[in-house]
Motif scaffolding. Structure first.
Motif, PDB file in Angstrom:
ATOM      1  N   ASP A 154       4.765  -4.808  -0.653  1.00 31.98           N
ATOM      2  CA  ASP A 154       5.313  -4.493   0.752  1.00 31.98           C
ATOM      3  C   ASP A 154       6.272  -3.551   0.518  1.00 31.98           C
ATOM      4  O   ASP A 154       6.060  -2.279   1.631  1.00 31.98           O
ATOM      5  CB  ASP A 154       6.023  -5.721   1.297  1.00 31.98           C
ATOM      6  N   LEU A 161       4.471  -0.211  -1.194  1.00 38.59           N
ATOM      7  CA  LEU A 161       4.089   0.492   1.064  1.00 38.59           C
ATOM      8  C   LEU A 161       4.452   1.468   1.415  1.00 38.59           C
ATOM      9  O   LEU A 161       3.802   2.721   2.252  1.00 38.59           O
ATOM     10  CB  LEU A 161       2.409  -0.654   1.479  1.00 38.59           C
ATOM     11  N   SER A 162       5.941   0.692   1.929  1.00 41.42           N
ATOM     12  CA  SER A 162       5.935   0.732   2.827  1.00 41.42           C
ATOM     13  C   SER A 162       6.718   1.956   2.514  1.00 41.42           C
ATOM     14  O   SER A 162       6.595   3.571   3.461  1.00 41.42           O
ATOM     15  CB  SER A 162       7.565   0.042   3.239  1.00 41.42           C
ATOM     16  N   SER A 215       1.532   3.778   3.170  1.00 46.26           N
ATOM     17  CA  SER A 215       0.609   3.568   3.086  1.00 46.26           C
ATOM     18  C   SER A 215       0.113   2.419   3.493  1.00 46.26           C
ATOM     19  O   SER A 215       1.039   1.932   3.885  1.00 46.26           O
ATOM     20  CB  SER A 215       0.885   4.025   1.858  1.00 46.26           C
ATOM     21  N   GLN A 216      -0.356   1.935   3.120  1.00 44.88           N
ATOM     22  CA  GLN A 216      -0.943   0.954   3.461  1.00 44.88           C
ATOM     23  C   GLN A 216      -2.094   0.358   2.402  1.00 44.88           C
ATOM     24  O   GLN A 216      -3.123   1.478   1.633  1.00 44.88           O
ATOM     25  CB  GLN A 216      -2.222   0.948   4.871  1.00 44.88           C
ATOM     26  N   GLU A 217      -2.549  -1.120   2.276  1.00 40.89           N
ATOM     27  CA  GLU A 217      -4.148  -1.062   0.440  1.00 40.89           C
ATOM     28  C   GLU A 217      -5.622  -0.694   1.151  1.00 40.89           C
ATOM     29  O   GLU A 217      -5.684   0.476   2.291  1.00 40.89           O
ATOM     30  CB  GLU A 217      -4.433  -2.938   1.803  1.00 40.89           C
ATOM     31  N   GLY A 252      -7.991  -2.308   3.535  1.00 37.58           N
ATOM     32  CA  GLY A 252      -6.536  -2.338   4.043  1.00 37.58           C
ATOM     33  C   GLY A 252      -7.279  -3.201   5.150  1.00 37.58           C
ATOM     34  O   GLY A 252      -6.746  -4.533   5.741  1.00 37.58           O
TER      35      GLY A 252
END
Length: 880
Positions: free
Chosen positions: A707, A710-711, A715-717, A872
């Motif tokens: 997490d 990604l932060s 971005s996201q999955e 995501g």
């Protein structure tokens, strides 16, 4: 399964653009069909006063010594054609064994001249031959360009020189007087020879877009000029010998006519120039000699100059295949020594065998269909009509016509390597031979069909598809060929029976001498069977519904993927892609649907034969559904299959693969990497390999690291080409966890198969508190530990857009990608990513995007980006 996908409104514009692109791709085929139709119509009008019986009589009374002389001229002409490649290889500075170069040239022209599109067909044969002998694509393109330009210039010079000597040769076709024709011809010859000689002496270069043409040396140019003159003159001599005495002008005048007709046939792109060549010849030759004699000579010329070399090359290829079957050691005679010396040329042509055999079967079917339409041509055939019962005569004509139509349809299956199509073809050809022998009127047809079966037999191993007869075999080229065949059948039928006025009652007239009604019924039956068979093949095209894979499909895919050497096969197990299994469940394609594309991730995976089958199934099903099939991120090993599928390759970048057998931290070139690794160890970084199942507490800590990462990246999955942070996915693989003083600060999951040959990484994430150099330490330590565990290679993943060479390829996509690679740092650090991976001295393996169009792949890439970004959303759904 069935698939129903409707493009969204936002995809309407790309869809329209795709339709325009498809229309542009169809234009050459439509133009070829129109030219063929125009040639047939012109031939019909020119041959209106000709009686087919007179043509048959003229052919059968042609002296054998004339036919023998024409064959000798043909053989000498093909010797000159084979020398084109020898001359081209000298020009580009490449040396190959003369037997290989000459045999490769002979096969290229023997097959290319008959199939049509000689520049394309010959180039395909040359690619097969010369790529296996160390020549690259640019060398082969140079050879093809050299031979095409040499032939074009030679044919033009020969024709113009002949016109200068005899300006009335084309008087019926040109709107100028003899003096003007002579002046224009002389000026044109000087306008061609002058620049050629100047360029040769001064060794000039000429750039045409992305190609650079080097002028040949004076010696090479003189040699090529002699070869080209010999080629044109000998091919013209073949036809000239077949023309009856008194029906042809002097040879120089005839040479001008022949050169003009040849160029017209080549420009038309009709296979073999059929119809176009004959139209020009008949229109230009003096009619005083008798059009029936000219038509007979042209038909004999087709048989001798085109079909005889094609058949000879095909027989040689079949004998070579049989020689290989017996291990090539039992034929210690001249034939065996010939095959040993020219083996590279034959081996290179072998992959084209299904196409070549399909052409042979197509021609056999067309011959059988036409023979059922023609009236008796000999006294023996006439007598047979009175000897045999009417039911036998009617039935044999219909059966011959039906078998011919069946062979035409089966030829489509042979192209797709269908085993069922092979057995049915052999059965149909043997049945046709039996009918011909029973009738005892066409022993030549029976002999040819039996020889055809013998040619097919050694290639049994090339036909391995055991599923459907064919999947969407009716490509534009085949559709045009079928329509041309139907046009040809109609031409022969109406030309043969033009003296019989049409009436509806003809359909129901049954008599031993009712040849025209019998031809109408046979022609109708053949056309209906070809049309119905083609429609049946279209309707049998499979359809699929894109849906998440079932547990059974995932289990089958896992078994196949774990038997591979490439860890990228493991991405089939993410669950976000549709799994399309081959019929024998030994190969699969994993793909997703986005926009107007079906995107397969990587090449088909599994046993080669099954992988080829499922690749065709995937492409056919996508086209059936009105979307474009795309293969995303394929390696070089899949390039031949992609070319067979008719796809265009666009380079995406390069994969960094480290050879662990030579990787170490020793030596001066590794000093910086060794120093960084030692410093990370002193700072308290360690790496631990952890195998599934993984502890819940560890997974919770790694979730927080993921997490944070990604932060940090905002971005996201993702999905499709990468995995997601999900417990069920990560529990399949070992985890490489980097700890700082015992606490996890970074991790990566490793993809590996049961072969334990190559290892790769999927997710690579670190926390905000990881010290600088953490990821470099992770990879360095991973490489060392995987080497200690016996792995031979380690994949560091893709470096997008790296390795593109717009200077060499000149392609718009390569120029665009190269610009993005150099100046796209504000969006994605392409150069930085490659520089990071280059620290580990990897081998750079090219990867491609395969699409049906040669246009820049912006729409497929946009669909791929859309598909990847959905990861995501789907991940959230699955977690919920």
């Amino acid at each position: 399964m069935t698939l129903t996908t409707k493009p969204s409104d936002s995809a309407a514009a790309p869809e329209r653009s795709g339709q325009k692109s498809q229309l542009r791709a169809l234009l050459p085929y439509l133009a070829a069909l129109l030219l063929f139709g125009a040639g047939i119509m012109a031939l019909y009008r020119l041959l209106e006063p000709v009686d087919i019986q007179a043509v048959a009589h003229q052919i059968m009374t042609t002296p054998w010594h004339v036919i023998g002389a024409a064959m000798v001229a043909t053989l000498a002409g093909y010797g000159c054609l084979a020398c084109y490649d020898w001359s081209a290889l000298r020009h580009i500075g490449k040396r190959l064994p003369p037997p290989v170069a000459l045999m490769g040239g002979f096969l290229a022209y023997a097959f290319g001249n008959t199939i049509g599109l000689t520049a394309v067909s010959g180039a395909a044969v040359r690619w097969r031959v010369y790529s296996g002998l160390g020549l690259d694509g640019y060398d082969i393109a140079a050879i093809s360009t050299f031979t095409s330009v040499a032939f074009g210039i030679a044919a033009t010079l020969v024709g113009l020189t002949a016109l200068a000597v005899h300006p009335t040769a084309l008087a019926g076709l040109l709107p100028f007087g003899p003096d003007m024709v002579r002046l224009m011809a002389v000026l044109a010859v000087l306008g061609i020879l002058g620049p050629l000689i100047w360029a040769s002496v001064s060794q000039r270069q000429m750039k045409i877009r992305r190609f650079t043409l080097n002028a040949p040396s004076p010696a090479n140019m003189a040699a090529q000029l002699l070869i080209s003159l010999g080629d044109i003159s000998l091919s013209a001599l073949t036809l000239y010998l077949l023309l009856p005495t008194g029906s042809a002008p002097d040879f120089l005048t005839f040479l001008a006519i022949f050169a003009a007709a040849t160029m017209a046939g080549i420009i038309s792109h009709v296979p073999g120039g059929v119809g176009v060549f004959e139209t020009v010849m008949i229109a230009a030759l003096p009619a005083a000699g008798g059009i029936d004699k000219i038509a007979a000579a042209l038909l004999l010329f087709r048989l001798i100059y085109y079909l005889v070399p094609f058949a000879a090359a095909l027989v040689l290829l079949a004998l070579f295949e049989a020689w290989r079957v017996v291990s090539g050691r039992r034929w210690e005679n001249r034939m065996g020594r010939l095959f040993s010396a020219t083996e590279p040329a034959f081996r290179a042509v072998e992959p084209l065998a299904p196409l070549l055999l399909a052409v042979m079967v197509f021609g056999s079917g067309l011959w059988m269909s036409l023979s059922s339409l023609l009236p008796p041509m000999t006294e023996a055939a006439d007598a047979a009509e009175t000897f045999f019962p009417l039911a036998f005569i009617e039935g044999s004509a219909l059966l011959t016509s039906a078998l011919g139509a069946l062979l035409i349809v089966l030829s489509l299956g042979l192209v797709r390597r269908s085993l069922g199509a092979l057995w049915l073809t052999m059965l149909a050809m043997l049945t046709g031979a039996v009918i011909s022998l029973v009738q005892n009127v066409e022993p030549e047809q029976a002999t040819a069909l039996i020889v055809g079966v013998l040619i097919l037999m050694p290639f049994r191993r090339a036909f391995h598809r055991r599923s459907m007869l064919t999947h969407a075999a009716l490509t534009p080229g085949w559709v045009v060929l079928l329509l041309a065949a139907i046009l040809g059948v109609g031409f022969v039928m109406f030309f043969s029976h033009k003296s019989t006025p049409y009436a509806h009652e003809l359909w129901w007239q049954f008599a031993t001498d009712a040849n025209a009604p019998r031809a109408l019924r046979s022609g109708l039956l053949a056309s209906l069977l070809v049309g119905a068979g083609s429609l049946f093949l279209l309707l049998r095209t499979p359809r699929f519904r894109a849906c998440p894979p079932t547990a059974d499909e995932l289990a089958a895919a896992r078994t196949i993927a774990m038997a591979q050497g490439d860890p990228a096969a493991c991405f089939a197990l993410t669950g976000d892609k549709t799994i399309l299994l081959s019929d024998d469940r030994r190969a699969f394609v994993m793909f997703g649907v986005a926009g107007t594309s079906w995107l397969a991730y990587g090449a088909p995976i599994g046993e080669p034969e099954s992988a080829e089958e499922v690749a065709y199934t995937f492409v056919d099903a996508a086209r059936r559904d009105g979307v474009r099939p795309v293969f995303y991120q394929i390696g070089p090993e899949a390039v031949p299959l992609m070319l067979d599928l008719g796809m265009t390759l666009h380079k995406m970048g390069e994969e960094a693969v480290v050879d662990l057998r030579r990787f170490s931290l020793e030596g001066p070139s590794r000093k910086r990497l060794r120093t960084a690794h030692a410093r990370a160890g002193r700072d308290g970084l360690t790496l631990e390999l952890m195998y599934p199942p993984h502890d819940a507490g560890l997974m919770a800590r790694l979730r927080s690291i993921s997490d944070e990462w990604l932060s940090l990246k905002k971005s996201q999955e993702k999905g499709f080409s990468v995995g997601r942070f999900q417990r069920d996915w990560l529990d399949m693989w070992p985890l490489a966890v980097v700890r700082l003083d015992g606490a996890p600060v970074a991790f990566a999951n490793l993809l590996q198969t049961d072969r334990q040959d190559c290892c790769g990484v999927d997710l690579m994430r670190h926390s905000l508190h990881a010290p600088a150099g953490t990821m470099e330490f992770l990879f360095t330590e991973l490489l060392l530990q995987m080497k200690a565990r016996g792995f031979a290679r380690f994949s560091l993943g893709m470096a997008p857009l790296s390795g593109l060479s717009p200077q060499r390829s000149g392609r718009l996509w390569d120029r665009f990608g190269s610009l993005a690679y150099r100046h796209g740092g504000a969006f994605y650090n392409f150069e930085g990513l490659r520089a990071f991976k280059a620290k580990f001295d990897p081998d750079w393996v090219p990867h491609y995007l395969a699409t049906p169009s040669g246009l820049p792949p912006l729409l497929p890439l946009a669909d791929a980006a859309r598909l990847i970004s959905r990861g995501g959303e789907r991940g959230a759904e699955r977690e919920a």
